[in-house]
Design a protein around this motif. Structure first.
Motif, PDB file in Angstrom:
ATOM      1  N   PRO A  17      12.706   3.675   8.448  1.00  0.00           N
ATOM      2  CA  PRO A  17      11.746   3.043   9.192  1.00  0.00           C
ATOM      3  C   PRO A  17      10.412   3.602   9.600  1.00  0.00           C
ATOM      4  O   PRO A  17       9.548   3.111  10.202  1.00  0.00           O
ATOM      5  N   LYS A  18      10.498   4.995   9.338  1.00  0.00           N
ATOM      6  CA  LYS A  18       9.162   5.707   9.550  1.00  0.00           C
ATOM      7  C   LYS A  18       8.087   5.331   8.415  1.00  0.00           C
ATOM      8  O   LYS A  18       7.018   5.688   8.376  1.00  0.00           O
ATOM      9  N   VAL A  19       8.392   4.814   7.291  1.00  0.00           N
ATOM     10  CA  VAL A  19       7.645   4.561   6.313  1.00  0.00           C
ATOM     11  C   VAL A  19       6.710   3.197   6.469  1.00  0.00           C
ATOM     12  O   VAL A  19       7.323   2.121   7.055  1.00  0.00           O
ATOM     13  N   GLN A  20       5.680   3.279   6.371  1.00  0.00           N
ATOM     14  CA  GLN A  20       4.594   1.983   6.748  1.00  0.00           C
ATOM     15  C   GLN A  20       4.778   1.249   5.043  1.00  0.00           C
ATOM     16  O   GLN A  20       3.595   1.551   4.131  1.00  0.00           O
ATOM     17  N   LEU A  21       5.638   0.491   4.937  1.00  0.00           N
ATOM     18  CA  LEU A  21       6.053  -0.211   3.792  1.00  0.00           C
ATOM     19  C   LEU A  21       5.076  -1.504   3.734  1.00  0.00           C
ATOM     20  O   LEU A  21       4.945  -2.180   4.523  1.00  0.00           O
ATOM     21  N   LYS A  22       4.357  -1.388   2.697  1.00  0.00           N
ATOM     22  CA  LYS A  22       3.547  -2.586   2.135  1.00  0.00           C
ATOM     23  C   LYS A  22       4.082  -3.221   0.936  1.00  0.00           C
ATOM     24  O   LYS A  22       3.579  -3.114  -0.069  1.00  0.00           O
ATOM     25  N   ALA A  23       5.227  -3.883   0.954  1.00  0.00           N
ATOM     26  CA  ALA A  23       5.973  -4.356   0.025  1.00  0.00           C
ATOM     27  C   ALA A  23       5.469  -5.562  -0.977  1.00  0.00           C
ATOM     28  O   ALA A  23       5.596  -5.891  -1.881  1.00  0.00           O
ATOM     29  N   ASP A  24       4.170  -6.136  -0.332  1.00  0.00           N
ATOM     30  CA  ASP A  24       3.466  -7.140  -0.922  1.00  0.00           C
ATOM     31  C   ASP A  24       2.443  -6.359  -2.050  1.00  0.00           C
ATOM     32  O   ASP A  24       2.030  -7.079  -2.702  1.00  0.00           O
ATOM     33  N   GLN A  25       2.132  -5.080  -1.852  1.00  0.00           N
ATOM     34  CA  GLN A  25       1.202  -4.393  -2.750  1.00  0.00           C
ATOM     35  C   GLN A  25       2.082  -3.770  -3.858  1.00  0.00           C
ATOM     36  O   GLN A  25       3.129  -3.501  -3.948  1.00  0.00           O
ATOM     37  N   LEU A  26       1.318  -3.871  -5.016  1.00  0.00           N
ATOM     38  CA  LEU A  26       1.809  -3.432  -6.488  1.00  0.00           C
ATOM     39  C   LEU A  26       1.486  -1.885  -6.637  1.00  0.00           C
ATOM     40  O   LEU A  26       2.491  -1.571  -6.984  1.00  0.00           O
ATOM     41  N   ILE A  27       0.547  -1.439  -5.808  1.00  0.00           N
ATOM     42  CA  ILE A  27       0.459   0.105  -5.896  1.00  0.00           C
ATOM     43  C   ILE A  27      -0.148   0.476  -4.607  1.00  0.00           C
ATOM     44  O   ILE A  27      -1.126  -0.257  -3.975  1.00  0.00           O
ATOM     45  N   THR A  28       0.358   1.541  -3.953  1.00  0.00           N
ATOM     46  CA  THR A  28      -0.193   2.243  -2.822  1.00  0.00           C
ATOM     47  C   THR A  28      -0.481   3.926  -3.286  1.00  0.00           C
ATOM     48  O   THR A  28       0.059   4.190  -3.800  1.00  0.00           O
ATOM     49  N   GLN A  29      -1.357   4.038  -2.431  1.00  0.00           N
ATOM     50  CA  GLN A  29      -1.960   5.618  -2.422  1.00  0.00           C
ATOM     51  C   GLN A  29      -1.859   6.028  -1.048  1.00  0.00           C
ATOM     52  O   GLN A  29      -2.543   5.611   0.034  1.00  0.00           O
ATOM     53  N   ASP A  30      -1.265   7.252  -0.573  1.00  0.00           N
ATOM     54  CA  ASP A  30      -1.408   7.852   0.730  1.00  0.00           C
ATOM     55  C   ASP A  30      -1.340   9.179   0.154  1.00  0.00           C
ATOM     56  O   ASP A  30      -0.232  10.033   0.001  1.00  0.00           O
ATOM     57  N   GLY A  31      -2.566  10.146   0.654  1.00  0.00           N
ATOM     58  CA  GLY A  31      -2.677  11.612   0.007  1.00  0.00           C
ATOM     59  C   GLY A  31      -2.376  11.490  -1.283  1.00  0.00           C
ATOM     60  O   GLY A  31      -3.123  10.963  -2.207  1.00  0.00           O
ATOM     61  N   HIS A  32      -1.526  12.339  -2.004  1.00  0.00           N
ATOM     62  CA  HIS A  32      -1.393  12.749  -3.284  1.00  0.00           C
ATOM     63  C   HIS A  32      -0.090  11.957  -3.768  1.00  0.00           C
ATOM     64  O   HIS A  32       0.830  12.450  -4.596  1.00  0.00           O
ATOM     65  N   ILE A  33       0.414  10.855  -2.993  1.00  0.00           N
ATOM     66  CA  ILE A  33       1.495  10.117  -3.485  1.00  0.00           C
ATOM     67  C   ILE A  33       1.127   8.756  -3.856  1.00  0.00           C
ATOM     68  O   ILE A  33       0.619   7.999  -2.863  1.00  0.00           O
ATOM     69  N   TYR A  34       1.586   8.311  -4.925  1.00  0.00           N
ATOM     70  CA  TYR A  34       1.343   6.957  -5.232  1.00  0.00           C
ATOM     71  C   TYR A  34       2.704   6.257  -5.463  1.00  0.00           C
ATOM     72  O   TYR A  34       3.614   7.012  -5.801  1.00  0.00           O
ATOM     73  N   CYS A  35       2.831   5.051  -5.168  1.00  0.00           N
ATOM     74  CA  CYS A  35       3.802   4.238  -5.347  1.00  0.00           C
ATOM     75  C   CYS A  35       3.570   2.935  -5.940  1.00  0.00           C
ATOM     76  O   CYS A  35       2.616   2.413  -5.637  1.00  0.00           O
ATOM     77  N   ALA A  36       4.455   2.487  -6.814  1.00  0.00           N
ATOM     78  CA  ALA A  36       4.386   1.043  -7.543  1.00  0.00           C
ATOM     79  C   ALA A  36       5.485   0.276  -7.095  1.00  0.00           C
ATOM     80  O   ALA A  36       6.774   0.876  -6.999  1.00  0.00           O
TER      81      ALA A  36
END
Length: 326
Positions: A147-166
């Protein structure tokens, strides 16, 4: 040369390992060969596991490891592939991988997770209070667990600091091209995309997700209304008309819908109409304005705006991408 480490584990999606390895390994190679230019390898890619043994992917393919986690002293990029086996089981069996991620994070190495591989990042606590994404189908599980994660599940790629998620099982190629762009610039990324015949810079994964609006429930009245809406969605009617049809007040209608489906009836109707429009765009050659009318909309600008909001694409772009006839 950029040093890339792909983290291996049993139950991974094989293509999210081999595909990333191919993409980075052939950057500066495939395009240059096609253009009869000098080959220039840009990335050194290795697969690492906790014990140096081979891993067995979900499809039965065994992949050999090049390195053990503890042997890695420096890296430019750490890649976490998709978890394809049951997520809880994989997380429980890979404490060493999670510990290695913590070490990599504190070394300020760039870390990129793909699809459900982002569960590893969240399990390590590295996504707390950060923006992230994951596969749209695992959105609810991810949110409940982290629950602490700011999930943006509509996004294909996110970047926050030096962490990328796809997000998405095959979003590794979007992520890979994005990172090639970061390290070597747009021209190298687009050349790599062209050599692999890949679309570059897809924006989101809304158009791949299901509306998922028909949640199981025991409310007989709402089931009856849902059945009626699925048969009459193209007709013109108001909430007052719908409430009168089923002998309830508008207030009761809205309250009951929200209680069992988490959305009001007008949003449910919109979702049905957009799904119907998607199907017609996929399976027919009907003009877009006629598709719009056949699913219950009269104003082209409103239809296009709503369609894009729900799918992330214009109706024309959606047809170009998903049509079964072209």
């Amino acid at each position: 040369m950029i040093q890339v480490i792909i983290l291996g584990f049993d139950g991974a999606l094989a293509s999210a390992i081999t595909g990333v390895l191919d993409l980075f390994s052939m950057a500066g190679v495939s395009w240059n060969r096609i253009q009869k230019q000098q080959v220039q390898r840009l990335f050194n890619v290795n697969i690492a596991t906790a014990n140096g043994h081979s891993i067995q992917c979900i499809n039965g393919l065994k992949i050999e490891a090049h390195l053990v986690f503890k042997e890695i002293k420096a890296a430019d990029l750490i890649v976490i592939p998709t978890i394809a086996a049951p997520i809880d089981t994989v997380l429980a069996q890979n404490a060493e991988l999670i510990e290695f991620l913590l070490q990599a994070y504190h070394q300020n190495w760039l870390i990129a997770g793909n699809c459900t591989g982002n569960f590893f990042l969240a399990e390590a606590g590295l996504l707390d209070d950060k923006q992230a994404t994951t596969h749209w189908g695992f959105k609810d599980i991810f949110q409940q667990r982290y629950p602490k994660v700011q999930l943006k599940a509509d996004q294909l790629i996110t970047q926050d600091g030096h962490i990328y998620c796809a997000g998405g099982g095959l979003a590794w190629f979007d992520l890979g091209l994005h990172l090639i762009d970061r390290f070597y610039g747009f021209e190298t990324a687009i050349h790599t995309a062209k050599s692999f015949v890949l679309d570059y810079r897809r924006d989101n994964q809304l158009s791949y997700s299901l509306m998922r609006i028909s949640k199981p429930h025991q409310d007989a009245l709402i089931k009856e209304i849902q059945n009626w809406l699925e048969q009459h969605y193209a007709e013109q009617f108001t909430l007052d008309d719908l409430a009168q049809q089923f002998n309830v007040t508008v207030r009761t209608l809205i309250r009951r819908f929200k209680a069992v489906l988490d959305i009001p009836p007008n949003h449910y109707l919109q979702a049905i109409r957009i799904e119907a429009a998607q199907k017609k765009l996929e399976e027919t050659e009907l003009p877009i304005d006629l598709v719009m009318q056949q699913v219950g909309y009269q104003d082209p600008s409103s239809f296009r705006r709503l369609f894009r909001k729900k799918t992330g694409l214009t109706p024309l772009d959606y047809r170009r991408r998903f049509s079964r006839r072209f």
